[in-house]
Design a protein around this motif. Structure first.
Motif, mmCIF file in Angstrom:
data_model
loop_
_atom_site.group_PDB
_atom_site.id
_atom_site.type_symbol
_atom_site.label_atom_id
_atom_site.label_comp_id
_atom_site.label_asym_id
_atom_site.label_seq_id
_atom_site.Cartn_x
_atom_site.Cartn_y
_atom_site.Cartn_z
ATOM 1 N N ARG A 89 0.835 -1.204 0.000
ATOM 2 C CA ARG A 89 0.000 0.000 0.000
ATOM 3 C C ARG A 89 0.873 1.258 0.000
ATOM 4 O O ARG A 89 0.545 2.254 -0.639
ATOM 5 N N PHE A 90 1.975 1.197 0.737
ATOM 6 C CA PHE A 90 2.920 2.315 0.760
ATOM 7 C C PHE A 90 3.404 2.613 -0.655
ATOM 8 O O PHE A 90 3.428 3.778 -1.085
ATOM 9 N N TRP A 91 3.780 1.575 -1.402
ATOM 10 C CA TRP A 91 4.304 1.769 -2.752
ATOM 11 C C TRP A 91 3.229 2.213 -3.733
ATOM 12 O O TRP A 91 3.534 2.850 -4.743
ATOM 13 N N ARG A 92 1.991 1.902 -3.449
ATOM 14 C CA ARG A 92 0.909 2.351 -4.327
ATOM 15 C C ARG A 92 0.482 3.790 -4.014
ATOM 16 O O ARG A 92 -0.409 4.330 -4.661
ATOM 17 N N GLY A 93 1.126 4.403 -3.023
ATOM 18 C CA GLY A 93 0.807 5.770 -2.661
ATOM 19 C C GLY A 93 -0.466 5.892 -1.853
ATOM 20 O O GLY A 93 -1.059 6.976 -1.782
ATOM 21 N N GLU A 94 -0.889 4.785 -1.221
ATOM 22 C CA GLU A 94 -2.105 4.807 -0.404
ATOM 23 C C GLU A 94 -1.766 5.243 1.022
ATOM 24 O O GLU A 94 -0.632 5.138 1.480
ATOM 25 N N ARG A 95 -2.766 5.679 1.731
ATOM 26 C CA ARG A 95 -2.565 6.122 3.107
ATOM 27 C C ARG A 95 -2.405 4.908 4.020
ATOM 28 O O ARG A 95 -3.172 3.945 3.933
ATOM 29 N N ILE A 96 -1.409 4.971 4.894
ATOM 30 C CA ILE A 96 -1.190 3.930 5.897
ATOM 31 C C ILE A 96 -0.963 4.610 7.245
ATOM 32 O O ILE A 96 -0.759 5.828 7.323
#
Length: 457
Positions: A56-63
């Protein structure tokens, strides 16, 4: 001021996402460590998070903020604020992009990844620039095809709407494989193989997918399976779609040359061993120093095969106290159970003519000319069969070729030449009945005596 805004925003929402520039910085940092984007287990373990969160980090999603910071710190970046997207750059009126479909199935985690810069660049160009529909990675067991494919997928997955990985180690039928793939894309019922291929082709036309079939050689040694999988590859390589099928195999795929001849969107990469510098990095990670004598010779002996090198490291460390030259003085090659099993499988699939060629090359244990080899084969009058057998062994990376005075000479790959289980007998049919790894103890003396007797008859 930006730090204050970012901290306040993070405290309110307790979540962060990486900016495009931030991901570029992290990408450079992970490359310096030899890590892949989402398949290096120690990365998410050191960050005390999960592989899914790292993706998710690499997809630019919020974590979660803690996970975001830990991911940055694990790769050596302390200034996590430089990686995060500033809140004022987030536009709530812009709808979030639909997350890509990622299904790694049984893709392995990679602890470390060494080198392979040239093949990675070549494969990336074929897939993202040339838009190839079918790409094959071929090489002997243990050479690192699966690891290279994982690293490649990490590099190019952002170019695709979905990534599907399927391991064929358990030899699924084509119908079972199609059912697994199609039901991941969309719940469906498959009537037969023909309709399944048609449905898959439809999905590959509608979405840009990267479909990985790892270990295709496991399912194409039976006649029925060969025909079915050949039809699948031919259909997906010739028909119009926007996706890519990436396959790995220990040997050339049946009918692949014919498929490649009919399509400019088909490529094949034959993977060789690690370059010396990359093999040295692998050995040093195993506890050797860069000044340890004999490391270069060890790399040459195993032809840079990563699995073989990883196997031999603990043996040299435990038995020879890390003395590489002491191990080399034993004049033997140790491959370990896993690589031995892989090589056994490859030998089991050799034809009678290929076994006969390997048999004589194992006897001579040195490069032998084509003319000399032909004079000892049982079917010496059929030169085409000899050439076909040599070509087949070479595509399996079991044979090495050298040139002297413009005449080719051939020898078995060192791990095969030292451990080949071809019995010292003129009967090719009896070769396959002898346990693999038998010939080593009798080759040096018995083969010479046998050759003298054979030359007199």
């Amino acid at each position: 001021m930006a730090d204050t805004i970012l901290t306040d925003h993070a405290n309110m929402n307790n979540s962060l996402c990486a900016s495009t520039e931030g991901l570029t910085i992290v990408d450079r940092a992970r490359q310096r460590r030899g890590w892949t984007k989402t398949s290096t287990a120690c990365w998410w373990e050191d960050a005390h998070t999960s592989r899914a969160t790292l993706r998710r980090f690499w997809r630019g999603e919020r974590i979660q903020q803690d996970a975001f910071i830990a991911i940055c710190q694990a790769v050596g970046i302390s200034d996590w604020q430089a990686i995060a997207q500033l809140p004022e750059s987030l536009n709530p009126n812009v709808p979030a992009l639909k997350s890509p479909l990622i299904d790694w199935d049984e893709a392995p985690d990679l602890d470390n990844f060494y080198g392979r810069t040239q093949p990675l660049n070549q494969l990336e160009e074929w897939i993202t620039t040339d838009n190839c529909k079918l790409v094959a990675i071929v090489g002997m067991g243990g050479i690192g095809k699966t690891a290279l494919t994982v690293a490649l997928c990490d590099r190019v997955q952002s170019d695709f709407d979905c990534l599907l990985w399927r391991s064929l180690t358990y030899q699924p039928s084509l119908l079972t494989l199609l059912d697994s793939i199609l039901n991941t894309l969309e719940p469906t019922v498959i009537q037969d193989i023909h309709s399944g291929i048609r449905q898959l082709r439809h999905h590959l036309q509608q979405r840009r997918c990267l479909l990985v079939l790892d270990g295709l050689d496991s399912v194409v040694y039976k006649k029925d399976d060969i025909e079915e999988y050949s039809k699948l590859l031919q259909s997906l390589s010739l028909n119009r779609h926007q996706s890519c099928i990436l396959v790995t195999s220990r040997e050339q795929l049946p009918g692949f040359d014919a498929i490649a001849a009919n399509s400019k969107w088909v490529r094949c990469l034959t993977l060789q061993g690690l370059e010396q510098a990359d093999a040295m990095a692998l050995l040093q990670a195993g506890g050797f120093t860069s000044k340890e004598p004999g490391l270069s010779a060890l790399w040459q002996l195993y032809r840079g095969n990563p699995l073989a090198l990883k196997t031999i490291i603990p043996l040299i460390q435990s038995i020879f106290a890390g003395n590489v030259n002491a191990f080399r003085r034993q004049n033997t090659i140790v491959v370990g159970d896993r690589l031995e099993a892989l090589l056994n499988q490859q030998f089991d699939r050799l034809s009678e003519s290929e076994l006969s060629i390997a048999y004589w090359l194992a006897i001579w244990q040195e490069p032998i000319s084509l003319c000399r080899l032909q004079s000892h084969l049982l079917y010496a009058s059929d030169l085409s069969a000899v050439l076909t057998g040599i070509a087949a062994l070479e595509t399996r990376s079991l044979l090495e070729k050298r040139f002297s005075a413009d005449e080719p000479s051939f020898t078995l790959q060192p791990m095969m030449n030292s451990q080949s289980g071809l019995s010292i007998t003129p009967s090719v049919s009896s070769v396959s009945s002898v346990p693999l790894w038998y010939i080593k103890s009798i080759l040096p003396q018995e083969s010479k005596r046998y050759m003298k007797r054979h030359q007199k008859t």
